[in-house]
Design an enzyme around this catalytic site. Structure first.
Site, short mmCIF file in Angstrom:
data_model
loop_
_atom_site.label_atom_id
_atom_site.label_comp_id
_atom_site.label_asym_id
_atom_site.label_seq_id
_atom_site.Cartn_x
_atom_site.Cartn_y
_atom_site.Cartn_z
N HIS A 164 -64.36 67.31 75.44
CA HIS A 164 -65.04 68.46 74.81
C HIS A 164 -66.49 68.50 75.23
CE1 HIS A 164 -65.02 71.75 71.81
NE2 HIS A 164 -66.33 71.50 71.78
N HIS A 211 -69.48 71.45 77.37
CA HIS A 211 -69.71 72.84 77.77
C HIS A 211 -70.61 72.89 79.00
CE1 HIS A 211 -68.35 73.86 73.68
NE2 HIS A 211 -69.29 73.06 73.20
N ARG A 241 -70.47 81.96 61.49
CA ARG A 241 -71.85 82.07 61.95
C ARG A 241 -71.92 82.18 63.48
NH1 ARG A 241 -72.90 77.03 63.97
NH2 ARG A 241 -71.45 75.52 63.09
N ASP A 294 -69.23 66.74 73.26
CA ASP A 294 -69.80 68.04 72.85
C ASP A 294 -71.14 68.31 73.54
OD1 ASP A 294 -69.64 70.52 71.65
OD2 ASP A 294 -70.65 69.88 69.83
#
Ligand code: 0GY
Length: 290
Positions: free
Chosen positions: A27, A29, A126, A246
């Site tokens: 995970h 990005h 959000r 992350d």
């Protein structure tokens, strides 16, 4: 363009834990660079540029072998930065895309050829607006032929309303960040128990052991209040857990985590060698590379 939150640490500390050869960061990005891959006009936050070569450098520094790169909301359904990273990484990365409900089969085939193996549905209010569930189920039905899965991101308190929807997804389902429990409520809170029940009753549900740094109130470097949640999941579902950094940690406002510290959480949540091999190698290889 100014970012809304802290930049990732350019030089994380060297972890004490040495990952086994072949370990996967499942995970992470890539963001931008915005000049080449602009962020989505309707995004809810503006990240710092976090380019693919910086991700690959982190992978190598931490002793990891592969990445699963997940499309984040700030790039909307424009998967170009993701695809660029996947192509550059070759067999060392797989991807999870965000797509429009009316995407064509040829475009899905193109994403598959680049290394995409799943689509992400985001229910964190959000971060993005809601997409009707029928449209999402339409996407889920169309990706089945490719052997892909659906990744879902939600807050623990919202799971109760999402369960009927999750039951209708025909593919494997991967849940982000341990189902985002409120760790202050403790491991026996009904919200986390509901998630454990979902995992126990549907063996096509997987979970990412990630996000301790955002769930923890106690904070770095030990993130001690989040560790019991991760350990419970790893112990109960050893063959359906995936681990990820992350990186580059979007929306972290309290502090910017040190990825070296995050790696050092691994032996605390997966306490034996077989469990770590499953978490870091066997499980992600089965889901993303087979
Ligand atoms: C968060 C964290 C994330 C944001 C996204 O798609 C996204 O924007 O995933 C994350 O990467 O965990 O909760 O703001």
């Amino acid at each position: 363009m100014d970012a809304d939150y802290l930049r990732f640490l350019p030089e994380p500390s060297r972890p004490g834990f040495v990952p086994p050869p072949g370990a996967v960061d499942a995970h992470c990005h890539v963001f931008g660079p915005a000049e080449r891959f602009p962020f989505a006009p309707g995004r809810r936050y503006t990240p710092c540029d976090a380019a693919r070569d910086e991700l690959f450098a982190l992978r190598d520094f931490l002793g990891l072998s592969r990445n699963v790169i997940v499309q984040a909301t700030c790039h909307g359904t424009d998967n170009r930065a993701l695809v660029d990273a996947l192509v550059a990484a070759g067999d060392r990365a797989r991807g999870v895309a965000v797509v429009d409900p009316d995407i064509g089969d040829a475009e899905l085939d193109g994403l598959h050829a680049a290394g995409v193996r799943g689509v992400r549905f985001n229910f964190v209010r959000r971060l993005c607006g809601a997409v009707p569930s029928d449209a999402l189920l339409g996407i889920a039905g169309r990706i089945e032929r490719l052997g892909w899965h659906v990744e879902v991101y939600f807050e623990a308190a919202d799971l109760i309303d999402l369960i009927p929807f999750l039951m209708r997804i025909p593919t494997p389902v991967v849940v982000d960040h341990m189902g985002r429990p409120d760790v202050a409520k403790g491991i026996d809170h009904p919200d986390f128990r509901r998630f454990l029940t979902l995992m126990a009753e549907t063996d096509r549900t997987w979970v990412k052991i990630s996000g301790s740094e955002r769930l923890s109130a106690e904070g770095p470097p030990a993130y001690a209040d989040a560790v019991p949640f991760a350990r419970r999941l790893v112990e109960r579902f050893p063959d359906r857990v995936l681990w990820g950094t992350d990186w580059p940690h979007p929306n972290m406002i309290s502090h910017m985590p040190d990825d070296g510290h995050l790696l050092d959480l691994i032996p605390r949540v997966a306490t034996d060698r077989d469990g770590r091999a499953a978490l870091l190698i066997d499980n992600p290889m089965r889901l993303y590379w087979s």
